[in-house]
Design a protein around this motif. Sequence first.
Motif, short mmCIF file in Angstrom:
data_model
loop_
_atom_site.label_atom_id
_atom_site.label_comp_id
_atom_site.label_asym_id
_atom_site.label_seq_id
_atom_site.Cartn_x
_atom_site.Cartn_y
_atom_site.Cartn_z
N ASP A 19 105.59 42.29 15.36
CA ASP A 19 104.45 41.90 14.51
C ASP A 19 103.35 42.95 14.61
O ASP A 19 102.64 43.20 13.63
N VAL A 57 104.02 48.30 10.07
CA VAL A 57 103.54 47.38 11.11
C VAL A 57 102.16 47.86 11.59
O VAL A 57 101.94 49.07 11.72
N PHE A 75 105.59 35.72 18.83
CA PHE A 75 104.65 36.79 18.50
C PHE A 75 105.14 38.03 19.26
O PHE A 75 105.22 38.03 20.49
N THR A 76 105.54 39.05 18.50
CA THR A 76 106.25 40.18 19.11
C THR A 76 105.38 41.44 19.13
O THR A 76 104.90 41.90 18.08
#
Length: 204
Positions: free
Chosen positions: A106, A134, A3-4
């Motif tokens: 993300d 995003v 999860f970025t």
Amino acid sequence: MAFTVAVVVLKGGAGKTLISIALAEAAAESGAAATLADSDPMGGAVRQAHLAQEAGRPLRATVLGLSTPDLPKRIGSITPGADLLAIDGPPPGALKIAKAVMESADVVLMPCPARPGDLDRIPATLEMAEGVGVPVFGTFNFYKKGTNNAAAAEDLVVAYGVNMLETRLIDSTKVAENYGLRPRGLVARYGRDLLDELTRKAAA
Ligand SMILES: Nc1ncnc2c1ncn2[C@@H]1O[C@H](COP(=O)(O)OP(=O)(O)OP(=O)(O)O)[C@@H](O)[C@H]1O
Ligand SMILES: [Mg+2]
């Protein structure tokens, strides 16, 4: 894939580095495999990691220096097995890197200094994230409850249409004193609350 979270705002001194470290360390504290990537060519996060090491309480996250516009291509291979990747965004002029950081993420976490004069780059930051496609979540920093600055900043983020998290960091010398240390006290608490709220809202 991890999860970025890209911690980006096209404004200097907004708390990007401090917030990236708090987020990565909160994840690491909870037992997750956390990586902190420093995309600032000046290496502010890497420097603080060195200082924490020298102070005898190293950061628990894996820390990497990564100021390169080809970040999106490399992001998968450089964080094998990570659960959470927090990317400390570059300073305002480094637009190519800022965009690459967003493209790797993300979600964008946008520190919003709760002072009207410091929110002037919010629209440009939102526009860049929209171009990349995003989602963006804002978090107030330097928040001083009950002040005119706080009230004006609250109005401005509404006007700009920022999706603000409830988790915010107050303006305090106790926060500044965390420089170069593994987060403790209210910064550690902020990191935990931030990770919790961001994870929930990004999944919703
Ligand atoms: N809530 C706060 N209260 C007091 N000081 C703070 C707070 N947040 C950040 N600071 C201090 O403000 C300075 C700028 O923070 P930081 O380096 O995290 O910002 P930045 O957005 O990464 O800046 P740059 O654009 O230079 O990379 C640091 O000295 C930091 O310790
Ligand atoms: Mg920084």
